[in-house]
Write a protein that holds these residues in place. Structure first.
Motif, short mmCIF file in Angstrom:
data_model
loop_
_atom_site.label_atom_id
_atom_site.label_comp_id
_atom_site.label_asym_id
_atom_site.label_seq_id
_atom_site.Cartn_x
_atom_site.Cartn_y
_atom_site.Cartn_z
N ILE A 12 1.26 -1.16 -0.18
CA ILE A 12 0.02 0.51 -0.26
C ILE A 12 1.24 1.16 0.49
N GLU A 13 -0.04 3.21 -0.50
CA GLU A 13 0.59 3.81 -0.13
C GLU A 13 0.41 4.29 1.47
N ALA A 14 1.42 3.77 2.23
CA ALA A 14 2.01 3.93 3.47
C ALA A 14 0.87 5.26 4.39
N PRO A 18 -5.20 4.34 7.19
CA PRO A 18 -6.37 4.83 8.03
C PRO A 18 -5.74 4.83 9.64
N LYS A 19 -5.96 6.01 9.42
CA LYS A 19 -5.52 6.42 10.93
C LYS A 19 -5.83 5.92 12.49
N PRO A 41 -1.23 2.68 11.95
CA PRO A 41 -1.29 1.84 11.95
C PRO A 41 -0.73 0.36 10.59
N LEU A 42 0.46 0.42 10.34
CA LEU A 42 0.69 0.09 9.02
C LEU A 42 0.93 -1.45 9.57
N GLY A 43 1.24 -2.03 10.20
CA GLY A 43 1.51 -3.39 10.92
C GLY A 43 0.27 -3.78 10.58
N ASP A 44 -0.21 -3.30 10.99
CA ASP A 44 -1.47 -4.12 11.35
C ASP A 44 -2.41 -4.68 10.04
N LEU A 55 3.07 4.48 11.02
CA LEU A 55 3.86 6.01 10.47
C LEU A 55 2.59 7.05 10.99
N THR A 56 3.62 7.63 11.52
CA THR A 56 3.30 8.78 12.60
C THR A 56 3.23 10.54 12.61
#
Length: 161
Positions: A12-14, A18-19, A41-44, A55-56
Motif C-alpha cells: 500500500i501507499e503508507a 487509515p488513521k 498502524p501499518l503493521g496491522d 507511520l506517525t
C-alpha cells in the motif's frame, strides 16, 4: 490460498493507511496530551503479529508518547520529515530526516516532541513481547500489556485509572 485467511494487501501507499481509530490508549488526563499526534498502524494492515509499525505524524506542539520505557519491548524510530527533539532521561537530541534512534528494552526513557512550526513524520517500530510493562518516570502511570494485546494502566501505587 487458504479460504479462512483474511484478504490482506501485498503493498500500500503508507500515507493512505487509515488513521488509528482511537487517538490514544492512555487514560485521562494523559490522553489529551496526544491530541497533536496521528498514527497510521501499518503493521496491522498486513496482519503482522510479532512487531508493530506505525507511520506517525506529530503536529507542531505534539509529542509521540509520554516519556516512557518498556521492560521487554525494543523500539526504533526513523525520521522521514521534520525536525523533532528526542527527549530522554539522559538528555535531548535534535533529529532531522534520515536520522534514526533505537531504544532497547529496559533502557532510557524516551519520547519525541515537535517544538518546530512544521509537521514531523516518522516510522516507529516496536516488538509485541508478551508480558511487557511500561514505566513513566515523569507521570503517575504504569502500564501492563494484557494477554489480549491491550494496555492496562494504573497509578504507580497500583490504583487503576
Amino acid at each position: 490460498m487458504n479460504d479462512a485467511a483474511p484478504s490482506r494487501p501485498l503493498a500500500i501507499e503508507a500515507a493512505s493507511a487509515p488513521k488509528r481509530a482511537k487517538p490514544s490508549n492512555y487514560p485521562d488526563p494523559f490522553a489529551s496530551r496526544m491530541a497533536r499526534r496521528e498514527k497510521h498502524p501499518l503493521g496491522d494492515i498486513f496482519g503482522l503479529r510479532n512487531f508493530g509499525v506505525n507511520l506517525t505524524r506529530l503536529l507542531p506542539g505534539g509529542e509521540s508518547a509520554l516519556l516512557h520505557r518498556h521492560s521487554r519491548q525494543d523500539e526504533f524510530v526513523y525520521i522521514l520529515e521534520g525536525k523533532p527533539t528526542l527527549v530522554t532521561d539522559e538528555g535531548e537530541v535534535a533529529l532531522a530526516p534520515g536520522m534514526c534512534a533505537g531504544f532497547p528494552a529496559g533502557g532510557v526513557a524516551h519520547h519525541l516532541v515537535n517544538r518546530s512550526d512544521r509537521d514531523v513524520v516518522y516510522l516507529e517500530i516496536g516488538d509485541r513481547s508478551p508480558g511487557d510493562e511500561g514505566s513513566y518516570p515523569a507521570d503517575d502511570l504504569v502500564a501492563r500489556l494484557s494477554p489480549d494485546g491491550r494496555w492496562v494502566f494504573a497509578r504507580k501505587d497500583g490504583q487503576p485509572y
